[in-house]
Structure formats: structure tokens, C-alpha cells
Design a protein around this motif. Structure first.
Motif, PDB file in Angstrom:
ATOM      1  N   ALA A  72       3.446  -5.696   0.899  1.00 17.48           N
ATOM      2  CA  ALA A  72       4.568  -6.578   1.229  1.00 17.48           C
ATOM      3  C   ALA A  72       4.071  -7.845   1.931  1.00 17.48           C
ATOM      4  O   ALA A  72       4.543  -8.951   1.634  1.00 17.48           O
ATOM      5  CB  ALA A  72       5.562  -5.834   2.120  1.00 17.48           C
ATOM      6  N   VAL A  73       3.112  -7.698   2.855  1.00 14.32           N
ATOM      7  CA  VAL A  73       2.555  -8.871   3.532  1.00 14.32           C
ATOM      8  C   VAL A  73       1.868  -9.782   2.525  1.00 14.32           C
ATOM      9  O   VAL A  73       2.050 -11.011   2.552  1.00 14.32           O
ATOM     10  CB  VAL A  73       1.569  -8.425   4.628  1.00 14.32           C
ATOM     11  CG1 VAL A  73       0.798  -9.620   5.173  1.00 14.32           C
ATOM     12  CG2 VAL A  73       2.313  -7.728   5.761  1.00 14.32           C
ATOM     13  N   LEU A  81      -1.081  -9.701  10.299  1.00 12.78           N
ATOM     14  CA  LEU A  81       0.016  -8.781  10.009  1.00 12.78           C
ATOM     15  C   LEU A  81      -0.450  -7.532   9.282  1.00 12.78           C
ATOM     16  O   LEU A  81       0.102  -6.441   9.477  1.00 12.78           O
ATOM     17  CB  LEU A  81       1.087  -9.506   9.181  1.00 12.78           C
ATOM     18  CG  LEU A  81       1.838 -10.633   9.889  1.00 12.78           C
ATOM     19  CD1 LEU A  81       2.732 -11.371   8.920  1.00 12.78           C
ATOM     20  CD2 LEU A  81       2.651 -10.076  11.051  1.00 12.78           C
ATOM     21  N   ALA A  82      -1.461  -7.664   8.428  1.00 13.50           N
ATOM     22  CA  ALA A  82      -1.905  -6.518   7.630  1.00 13.50           C
ATOM     23  C   ALA A  82      -2.875  -5.614   8.367  1.00 13.50           C
ATOM     24  O   ALA A  82      -2.958  -4.410   8.071  1.00 13.50           O
ATOM     25  CB  ALA A  82      -2.543  -7.015   6.328  1.00 13.50           C
ATOM     26  N   TRP A 122       3.095  -1.647   3.344  1.00 16.20           N
ATOM     27  CA  TRP A 122       3.212  -2.779   4.266  1.00 16.20           C
ATOM     28  C   TRP A 122       2.202  -3.876   3.909  1.00 16.20           C
ATOM     29  O   TRP A 122       2.536  -5.062   3.910  1.00 16.20           O
ATOM     30  CB  TRP A 122       2.994  -2.304   5.703  1.00 16.20           C
ATOM     31  CG  TRP A 122       2.849  -3.418   6.694  1.00 16.20           C
ATOM     32  CD1 TRP A 122       1.703  -3.832   7.299  1.00 16.20           C
ATOM     33  CD2 TRP A 122       3.886  -4.272   7.186  1.00 16.20           C
ATOM     34  NE1 TRP A 122       1.946  -4.889   8.137  1.00 16.20           N
ATOM     35  CE2 TRP A 122       3.271  -5.189   8.088  1.00 16.20           C
ATOM     36  CE3 TRP A 122       5.251  -4.372   6.953  1.00 16.20           C
ATOM     37  CZ2 TRP A 122       4.006  -6.165   8.752  1.00 16.20           C
ATOM     38  CZ3 TRP A 122       5.980  -5.356   7.617  1.00 16.20           C
ATOM     39  CH2 TRP A 122       5.347  -6.224   8.502  1.00 16.20           C
ATOM     40  N   ILE A 123       0.977  -3.475   3.593  1.00 13.42           N
ATOM     41  CA  ILE A 123      -0.044  -4.458   3.211  1.00 13.42           C
ATOM     42  C   ILE A 123       0.382  -5.209   1.949  1.00 13.42           C
ATOM     43  O   ILE A 123       0.239  -6.433   1.853  1.00 13.42           O
ATOM     44  CB  ILE A 123      -1.402  -3.768   3.007  1.00 13.42           C
ATOM     45  CG1 ILE A 123      -1.905  -3.186   4.332  1.00 13.42           C
ATOM     46  CG2 ILE A 123      -2.425  -4.729   2.430  1.00 13.42           C
ATOM     47  CD1 ILE A 123      -3.148  -2.338   4.187  1.00 13.42           C
ATOM     48  N   ALA A 128      -2.226  -1.938   9.671  1.00 12.25           N
ATOM     49  CA  ALA A 128      -2.002  -0.879   8.690  1.00 12.25           C
ATOM     50  C   ALA A 128      -3.288  -0.389   8.047  1.00 12.25           C
ATOM     51  O   ALA A 128      -3.274   0.636   7.352  1.00 12.25           O
ATOM     52  CB  ALA A 128      -1.048  -1.364   7.598  1.00 12.25           C
ATOM     53  N   TRP A 176       2.866   4.436   3.069  1.00 10.25           N
ATOM     54  CA  TRP A 176       3.696   3.516   3.858  1.00 10.25           C
ATOM     55  C   TRP A 176       2.851   2.361   4.387  1.00 10.25           C
ATOM     56  O   TRP A 176       3.288   1.212   4.365  1.00 10.25           O
ATOM     57  CB  TRP A 176       4.341   4.266   5.024  1.00 10.25           C
ATOM     58  CG  TRP A 176       5.206   5.412   4.597  1.00 10.25           C
ATOM     59  CD1 TRP A 176       5.786   5.587   3.374  1.00 10.25           C
ATOM     60  CD2 TRP A 176       5.567   6.559   5.384  1.00 10.25           C
ATOM     61  NE1 TRP A 176       6.488   6.775   3.336  1.00 10.25           N
ATOM     62  CE2 TRP A 176       6.388   7.389   4.560  1.00 10.25           C
ATOM     63  CE3 TRP A 176       5.304   6.967   6.678  1.00 10.25           C
ATOM     64  CZ2 TRP A 176       6.912   8.591   5.013  1.00 10.25           C
ATOM     65  CZ3 TRP A 176       5.835   8.159   7.135  1.00 10.25           C
ATOM     66  CH2 TRP A 176       6.622   8.960   6.308  1.00 10.25           C
ATOM     67  N   ALA A 177       1.654   2.694   4.890  1.00  9.21           N
ATOM     68  CA  ALA A 177       0.769   1.642   5.399  1.00  9.21           C
ATOM     69  C   ALA A 177       0.348   0.696   4.280  1.00  9.21           C
ATOM     70  O   ALA A 177       0.333  -0.532   4.449  1.00  9.21           O
ATOM     71  CB  ALA A 177      -0.454   2.268   6.065  1.00  9.21           C
ATOM     72  N   GLN A 195       1.201   1.028  -5.014  1.00  9.85           N
ATOM     73  CA  GLN A 195       0.522   1.683  -3.901  1.00  9.85           C
ATOM     74  C   GLN A 195      -0.567   2.639  -4.381  1.00  9.85           C
ATOM     75  O   GLN A 195      -1.634   2.735  -3.766  1.00  9.85           O
ATOM     76  CB  GLN A 195       1.542   2.449  -3.055  1.00  9.85           C
ATOM     77  CG  GLN A 195       2.587   1.572  -2.401  1.00  9.85           C
ATOM     78  CD  GLN A 195       3.607   2.368  -1.606  1.00  9.85           C
ATOM     79  OE1 GLN A 195       3.404   3.545  -1.323  1.00  9.85           O
ATOM     80  NE2 GLN A 195       4.723   1.733  -1.255  1.00  9.85           N
TER      81      GLN A 195
END
Length: 958
Positions: free
Chosen positions: A548-549, A506-507, A545-546, A510, A541-542, A314
Motif C-alpha cells: 500500500a505504501v 513508512l515501510a 502495508w508495504i 513492517a 498484513w505487514a 502479497q
């Protein structure tokens, strides 16, 4: 990437019912099923219709209530409006772009000729049109209602010719500047010179992809201001590219002046630079950066420092997402983003500027600022953001379009996205013709154009089918942008990003919070680092998420598909698109295609993992395809593996282990400290429990060995030196260290060969887990506890391992061709009885599935020494040193292997694997398997021994 000016760049001039926002009813929207001529769907928006703040239409004037064909004046107004819209600027913009694209690769004379021809043609066209117009205006001349048409078409033609002439002129001057003068002349002669240059962009560090040690290089764009060669000294001002070692460049900023020395060379044809300098040694700063660049550097550094509180992946992505700073971007994350079609997130573009400008407008509204002042503040914010993020091609495009949109907002004028995009392209290409050959600029323009032209139509079609408007808009924008850039991606890389649309959907949610919070952290970091870290945590956190996607999308079997590259690929793509359009024209056909697509998707997601799973069931060893390097995984139980070497890059090693489902690594063996064997260690350590690391006793080269030790100290992982006789048992795998001998200096013709000959050599034996001994405690079986033996015991161990008759239940492996007769009796084998085997190896381990010899990068000197000491016979040989020519035939024959695994990169400068080595392997009855041809290679247990399974294409060994 979205256009700046309105959410997602979609026209906002009408509400859902089709009523103009000024309150006038649009007849074409009175009935959802009604459509005006030329449209084929509800909600069709006619280009050029009135919007709030626009001037009154000629339709509202007295005398123009009748149809346009009834009065010549009205017909002229209508036609003039039709051609003065987006097409009036789009055509000159395209002409300008094509002119610069072609003429950058031509001579100055060619550019001047094109400019002259366009000027003469334009003059003749203008004179002819003006004369015809005056003649038609005379009473009784010309048919009624045709006065405006020739003039309208001529105006577009004149605009195209004028833009072509101007662009050709500017391009000719640019080509003349970079092809004539002292610097191009010195470059053609490959002269070594000393120069003073001003940096114009951030130095871009490029890690070395393999080899012995880490050698990072740098690419720097600069303006050369002074050059000295021998007795020649010139004051110049030309663009150049500097290439050299990365030492000393990281801390330098744009606008800073440096002194460098190196050899000048000519650039690639068509590149708008005067020379490429191969710099020797670090640069010598002789000036400070400007105040603006210092401030931007402080903000970028502050964001990097604040991001240190985030996990490694991150902290590297957040600065790249916010300001395009990819200096710490993890290689694995970069690969996942590229595979998932999310690579554009690290290229600052219209999305970032739109988010920043939108946030400023919202705050300005809450502060009670008037509309005009809010627009001014938004422009200032976008300019400041562009300085911090650096004016890349996509940033320049977005900045100009955002400025146009802000001016339109502040003055209450109509905002036409296509016209703004066309004007932006035209202005930027004329200002800097070199942008015409920038892939980043082309991707940005195409994505924005797709959003402006295709997305509104697709959104309306989706909403007409009762899809929620927000979802329809998000899907339309994502699909339109991807459809627009796909031809460019095919032209660039010959691949299709099939997972890009769902991944972007999905991304995308974020991106905005990460950008706003990250930019806020960059702004407050110089004043309060604690507050900056507080903002960075939710931004992480955002970003998480990116990531993880991207990771999930990249792991899909259809994430990326190979396609024809170049012009042939674009033609094939166009043909496929036309065929698809023809097939999807009917509703029944669309339903059939949807059903077939759903079935294919289900087959890919469900059936493929069952039919051809990876890893294959019963895998014992996997050779990871990491390019030019070594990385192997040995089965150690469910979700566990022993890793032998890690390849040159963290991303490749992590991806291989991720595909195998490895979450725990009880032991890592690094055969020797060369970059192509240890560079991927951070990827193995990422999100995994690692028990211990075994390294070679020879710490050459010291740089890589020290870097490995530092990484292990930071992770608090024990580091052991390999000693012959060390033995571990994990799951079905038993691992024994055979070499190098302690206290014996390795030999070789150079430092590289010396390190290679000190490689840790491992003997791996596999036993059937159901019948493996269970009498030892689990701690002894499954923890990395080293056992050492005396030289006598080690000698007996080697001899016993070579005596297959002393291992009841052994079944020969079915691996290609059988060994040649007479190859089982090799020099250096000492026959020992069964009790010696039991004494050396502990309780009996039966039945034996097979064995492999992992020989690191051994070269001829160490191979001969190992043959003299005695080699165990095995089923599989990991060929040393990527199949180089420095192989001893006696060593290869002594192994008795029938399968030879070669880990090698498809592109390498060493000629690996050597044709001589491949011939020797085949003559000895071994079948070679290569990662450059077959991808990942797995060794699996079967009912009658071992078998090889390859993952990629080209499974047949060559």
C-alpha cells in the motif's frame, strides 16, 4: 539496507548525555553546547575513542597526561591511533575496488604490469621508510615530535600498494582464466557445442515483454565442466552464462549438473565469464543438487506454498522480502516498489541478516545462553539464512560484516562499523574481483557506508533540535542510505527517487515482522504446513502495508524525476549538492528554502491535480501507454470503464486503470489472443469487478487463448465470442461489433497475420449523457447484455451509421485538420432512411458527440473485406496493428477520421509505426497521436465536439 552489528549500524559507545558507557565522563559532552575542536555540533563523537572492552588508551598511562605535543611518545601514540582507525582500512579497500573495476576490462598483461609496479613501489617505499626511521631514531637526529608522522602516512601508502598488488594479481589470473583456453576460443568462433555445466545460482526467468505469444527466457550462471564440439572434447572449469527458453529450468537448483546444447558466443567486455551459450531446448539434468541446496530449496518452496493463502500481490512479495525469491513477484508491485524507492526490499541484504541475527540473540538471551555462545549461534543462523536466500553480492557483504560484528560481540572487543565494512570490501573483492562490477554489491556498500558515516551526525543534529530520538534515528538512517546510493542510481538509470525517503520511513516498521514471521514459516513448513500458514497470515498484513505504501508513493506526481544519466548526471548532481550546501549554510536561508519547498510540495499535491488533472474532465476514451501493445478504456460512468485489450503486462494495464479511477469493468473486449493484447488481463481483474469478456472466435495462437480462458474460469467471469451486431450501452458509450464475420476463415500470409485479421472490430459512438435516452431500464443500459442482429439489419446499421444527416444534433469534432474534399462519399455505403436507423439501434440517441473505429490488428486482407462490406465514417481511428506498413489506403480513407491514435512501444523490433503509414495518414488529413511520444492519450468531450489530450511529454505528433 543497514549495517549489521548494532541497530541501524549507528555507533552505540555513548549515551545521550555524552557519558561513556563504561562510566567515564567525556569532557566534550559536559555541556550540550560544548564541542571539541574539529566538531561543529553537540554530541560529536571522536573516532577511535575508548569503548567498553577496548584496551586502555595511552592517555591513561603515566607520563601522557600532558598535551600530545608535549611529548614525542604521546604524539606518536595519538597519531598512530588516528591513522589506524577507519581510514587505515578504507583506503586499501577503495584502491582494491578501483583496481579490480578497471583491470577486469584490460588484458592479463596489463593486470600483471600493475601488480608488478605496485609491488616494486611498495618495496621501495618500505625500504625508504625503514631507513629513514632508523636514522631518525639515532640520538640528535630529526626534530622532536616528528618521528611517527612519516611512518604513519607510509603505513597507509604501503597498505594501499599491497592491496593494489594483490588485487591486480588475482584479477590478472581471473582475466587469464576467462580469455584463454578452449571455451573462449570456441566462443570467438560461435561454435555450436554440447556442454555439461554445474548451476551456481537460481535460474532467473524473464518474461517476454510482447509479441504474439508468451515466450519466457531464462538466464543461468554456471560453471562449464565439459564441452564437446565436432571432434573436439575438453574438460574445463570456467564460469559461463546460459541463455535460452525457460522450459525445464524452473525446478533446477544451484549445484545441480545439467547437459545443454547451444551456440557459444563471446561475453560483453569486462564480464568475468568465459562465454555466453544460447541454449537450444530444455536442459537434461544429469545430477542431483547438494544436500544443503536441497534443504534450502525445500524451505523456499515451503514458504511459497504457505504464501498461497495470501492475495496474489502479497504471495509474490513475501518470499521476495524474506529470501529474495521473486519468481512470483507481480509486475505491478515490482514497478511500484521501484518507483517508490523500495526496490531494495526484494534484494536480501544487511537488514534481513540483522533481523534474523537479532531475533536469534534475543531468543538466546531468554534461553540463558552465554554471550559467546549466542554470538556463535547468530553466525550459524546468518550462514543458514544466506544459503536459503542465495549468496548474492549484498548477502555476501552483509554476511561478512555480520560475522565480524558477532565475533566482536562474543569477544567483548570494540566494534568499528567503517573498519568492518572496509575489511569486508577488501576481502570480497580480492576473493572475487567480479564483484567490483556488480551494481548490487555497490549499492549495498554505498548504503551501508552512508549509514555508518552520515547517519550518526544527522541523528545528533536532529536530536539537538528536540526531535524524538527514535524518529531522528529512523530519519537519519533512511536519508543517509538514500543520499549515499543516489549517485549510483543516477549513473545506472538517470533518475532521482524523490519519494524514497518518506516511503522507506513508512515501510520500514513492517519489514522486521514480515521477515521474522516469513522466515519462521519457511522453517516450519516442511514439518507443519498449517502452522506455516498461520505464521504467514500476519506476515501478509505487514507485506500488505508495504504494498500500500509503495502504491501510494508511486502514484505521487513527484515520485520519480528524470535526471541526466551517466557521468554527466553524477557531475550535475554533485554541483547541485554543493550549491544546496552553500544556500543552506545560514539559518535564514534554510528557513526560506524550507518555505519554498513546502510551497512547491503544496503546489504539486494540490494545484497540479486542479490545473492539469488526469484523467481530464469529460474523458470518453483513453489509449493507455503500455509499450508495444494495445490497451484502451472507454468511459462507462463514474468509476467504470469498458476495457478493449489489456497490453502485454498486468502492471501497465492496472496502473492505467488506477490512474483513471476505474473500480468496475462491466465489459472487456479482447480483439485477438496475442500476448501484446491479452497479457495484461490479470492486471484488469485485480481488485475490480468484471462483468464479462468478449473474445475473437479465432483461437490462434491456442496457447494464449487457452490461458485467457483458464484465467476467466478461475475468476468465474463469462466468456463470449464476438458476433457482428452485438451492441452494448454503458454511460455515454455505445459499442457495436462490426467484425469478424462468423463462419468466415480469416486470411493472411502466416499464423500471426491470420490471428490479426480475425480481430474484433468495434464501432464506438458517444452521446451527451444529460440528453441520452432514459426510457430504457438501467439493466439494459449498464449491464453487458449482448444483442444480435441479422446480416440485413447489420447492413442497414452500417449504412445508417455512415449517414450523418440522419443524426440530428451532430456536431463535427474539432480534431486537427479538416477532411479532404470528396472524402465523405466512399464505396460500400448504403443510404437508408431515418426509420432504419431507429429500427436497428433502438430509441434515438442524441446529440451525438462523435465516433471512433477500433480496428484491433487488422491487416490488408481483412481491411479490404471490411471496405467491401461498408464502413461507417468516424472522427477517430485507432490505427490497426500499431501503425504497421500493412495498411490499405482505401480502408484508411473510408473511415474519414481526422485523428489517428497509434498505440506503440518506444522500443520495438518491428519498425512500428511505419513511415509509410504515417505519410498516408497525413495525406488523408489525419493527425497521428502516438503513445511512444505522448504517453497516455485521452479523447475528451468539449462544447463543440471532441478533442485530444495527451498526458506525457512530446505531445506534438511526429
Amino acid at each position: 539496507m543497514t549495517a549489521v552489528g548494532s541497530p541501524h549500524g549507528l555507533p552505540q559507545g555513548r549515551n545521550r548525555r555524552g557519558r561513556d558507557l563504561s562510566g567515564r565522563e567525556d569532557p566534550g559532552h559536559e555541556d550540550p553546547g560544548c564541542a571539541r575542536p574539529g566538531s561543529d555540533r553537540p554530541g560529536y563523537e571522536e573516532p577511535g575513542r575508548d569503548e567498553p572492552g577496548s584496551a586502555p588508551s595511552r592517555h591513561d598511562e603515566p607520563g601522557c597526561a600532558e598535551p600530545e605535543s608535549a611529548k614525542p611518545g604521546c604524539a606518536e601514540a595519538g597519531r598512530g591511533r588516528a591513522v589506524s582507525g577507519p581510514a587505515a582500512l578504507a583506503a586499501p579497500a577503495v584502491a582494491s575496488w578501483l583496481t579490480a573495476l578497471v583491470l577486469l576490462g584490460c588484458s592479463t598483461v596489463a593486470g600483471a604490469a600493475v601488480a608488478l609496479a605496485a609491488t616494486v613501489t611498495g618495496t621501495v617505499t618500505w625500504a625508504t621508510t625503514w631507513t629513514a626511521g632508523r636514522r631518525d631514531k639515532q640520538p640528535g637526529k630529526g626534530p622532536a615530535g616528528t618521528t611517527g608522522a612519516p611512518g604513519a602516512a607510509a603505513r597507509i601508502a604501503l597498505a594501499v600498494l599491497a592491496s593494489t598488488a594483490v588485487t591486480a594479481t588475482v584479477t590478472a589470473f581471473t582475466v587469464h582464466k576467462v580469455t584463454t583456453g578452449p571455451v573462449p576460443d570456441l566462443a570467438r568462433r560461435n561454435v555450436t557445442a554440447t556442454a555439461e555445466a554445474e548451476i551456481t545460482d537460481d535460474p532467473r526467468i524473464r518474461p517476454h515483454q510482447g509479441g504474439v505469444s508468451r515466450r519466457e527466457t531464462v538466464v543461468v550462471r554456471a560453471r562449464m565442466l565439459l564441452v564437446s564440439a565436432a571432434r573436439e572434447r575438453y574438460v574445463v572449469d570456467v564460469p559461463v552464462v546460459l541463455l535460452g527458453p525457460a522450459d525445464g529450468w524452473r525446478s533446477l537448483l544451484p549445484s545441480q549438473r545439467v547437459r545443454v546444447r547451444g551456440r557459444l558466443g563471446p561475453p560483453e567486455p569486462g564480464e568475468p565469464v568465459a562465454a555466453v551459450m544460447l541454449v537450444r531446448g530444455p536442459p537434461e539434468p544429469i545430477g542431483s543438487p547438494s544436500a544443503m541446496q536441497r534443504a534450502a530449496g525445500v524451505l523456499r518452496a515451503g514458504l511459497r506454498t504457505a504464501s498461497d493463502v495470501l492475495p496474489e500481490d502479497q504471495r509474490g512479495l513475501l518470499p521476495g522480502l524474506v529470501v529474495g525469491d521473486v519468481s512470483r513477484l507481480d509486475e505491478e508491485v515490482r514497478l511500484d516498489l521501484a518507483t517508490a524507492g523500495l526496490g531494495h526490499l526484494t534484494a536480501v541484504s544487511g537488514t534481513n541478516l540483522a533481523i534474523v541475527a537479532g531475533a536469534v540473540l534475543v531468543f538466546g538471551r531468554f534461553a540463558g545462553l552465554p554471550l559467546a555462545l549466542r554470538a556463535v549461534v547468530a553466525v550459524i543462523a546468518m550462514i543458514a539464512f544466506s544459503v536459503v536466500a542465495r549468496p548474492s553480492p549484498s548477502v555476501l557483504r552483509a554476511l561478512v560484516m555480520g560475522t565480524v560484528a558477532a565475533v566482536a560481540l562474543g569477544t567483548g572487543r570494540t566494534r568499528d562499523g567503517v573498519a568492518a565494512l572496509s575489511a569486508t570490501v577488501l576481502g570480497l573483492v580480492v576473493f572475487d574481483p567480479g564483484l567490483a562490477r556488480e551494481w548490487g554489491f555497490a549499492l549495498s556498500v554505498f548504503a551501508t557506508g552512508g549509514i555508518l558515516v552520515l547517519a550518526p551526525r544527522w541523528r545528533d543534529r536532529l536530536t539537538a533540535r528536540r526531535m524524538p530520538r527514535l524518529l531522528a534515528e529512523a530519519l537519519a538512517v533512511t536519508a543517509a542510505a538514500q543520499a549515499a546510493v543516489t549517485p549510483l542510481l543516477v549513473l545506472m538509470s538517470g533518475r532521482l527517487d524523490l519519494a524514497a525517503i518518506p516511503a522507506n520511513l513508512l515501510a520500514e516498521p513492517a519489514v522486521a515482522p514480515a521477515t521474522v514471521l516469513g522466515f519462521g514459516a519457511a522453517v516450519v513448513a516442511p514439518m507443519s504446513m498449517d502452522l506455516a500458514r498461520l505464521l504467514v497470515r500476519p506476515a501478509g498484513w505487514a507485506v500488505g502495508w508495504i504494498i500500500a505504501v509503495a502504491q501510494r508513493a508511486a502514484d505521487l506526481p513527484f515520485a520519480s524525476a528524470e535526471w541526466l544519466g551517466g557521468a554527466a548526471g553524477v557531475v550535475a548532481l554533485a554541483a547541485a549538492a554543493v550549491a544546496g550546501w552553500l544556500v543552506l549554510r545560514g539559518r535564514a536561508r534554510r528557513r526560506l528554502v524550507a518555505a519554498l519547498s513546502a510551497g512547491a510540495l503544496l503546489a504539486v499535491l494540490v494545484a497540479m491535480p486542479v490545473v492539469s488533472p488526469w484523467p481530464p474532465p469529460g474523458w470518453l476514451l483513453v489509449v493507455c501507454d503500455v509499450g508495444q501493445g494495445d490497451a484502451l478504456a472507454l468511459a462507462a460512468g463514474p468509476g467504470r470503464a469498458v476495457v478493449v485489450d489489456t497490453g502485454p503486462q498486468p502492471g501497465s494495464a492496472d496502473r492505467c486503470l488506477r490512474a483513471l479511477g476505474v473500480r468496475q469493468v462491466p465489459l472487456v473486449v479482447l480483439t485477438h489472443p496475442h500476448l501484446d493484447h491479452v497479457g495484461g488481463l490479470p492486471g484488469v481483474l485485480r481488485r475490480r469487478e468484471v462483468g464479462a469478456v468478449v473474445v475473437s472466435p479465432t483461437r490462434v495462437p491456442e496457447g494464449e487463448a487457452g490461458r485467457v480462458s483458464a484465467q476467466l474460469r478461475t475468476a468465474r467471469i463469462p466468456e463470449w465470442q464476438a458476433v457482428p451486431g452485438m451492441r452494448w450501452r454503458f454511460g455515454p458509450s455505445e459499442i457495436t461489433v462490426l467484425a469478424p464475420e462468423p463462419g468466415v476463415a480469416s486470411q493472411g500470409p502466416g499464423e500471426g497475420a491470420t490471428s490479426n485479421n480475425a480481430s474484433v472490430v468495434l464501432l464506438v459512438r458517444w452521446f451527451d449523457p444529460p440528453t441520452a435516452p432514459r426510457d430504457r431500464p438501467a439493466a439494459q443500459r449498464d449491464t453487458p447484455t449482448a444483442q444480435r442482429y441479422t446480416p440485413t439489419a447489420q447492413r442497414d446499421t452500417l449504412a445508417a451509421l455512415d449517414d450523418r444527416s440522419a443524426t440530428p444534433g451532430y456536431t463535427p469534432a474539432a480534431l486537427g485538420k479538416a477532411a479532404a474534399p470528396g472524402m465523405r462519399a466512399e464505396a460500400g455505403a448504403w443510404p437508408v432512411p431515418e426509420p432504419a436507423l431507429r429500427s436497428a439501434l433502438g430509441p434515438p440517441l442524441e446529440p451525438l458527440l462523435g465516433a471512433a473505429l477500433l480496428a484491433g490488428d487488422l491487416e490488408t486482407e481483412a481491411q479490404e473485406a471490411l471496405v467491401r462490406r461498408g464502413l461507417p465514417r468516424v472522427d477517430v481511428l485507432k490505427v490497426p496493428h500499431h501503425g504497421s506498413s500493412r495498411q490499405t489506403p482505401a480502408f484508411l480513407a473510408a473511415t474519414g477520421a481526422r485523428a489517428a491514435l497509434i498505440s506503440v512501444g518506444a522500443v520495438n523490433d518491428y519498425g512500428h509505426p511505419a513511415p509509410l503509414t504515417l505519410r498516408r495518414l497525413r495525406l488523408l488529413g489525419m493527425r497521428p497521436y502516438r503513445t511512444d511520444l505522448s504517453g497516455d492519450i485521452a479523447l475528451v468531450a468539449t462544447h463543440n465536439g471532441l478533442a485530444v489530450v495527451v498526458r506525457g511529454k512530446g505531445a506534438r505528433a511526429r
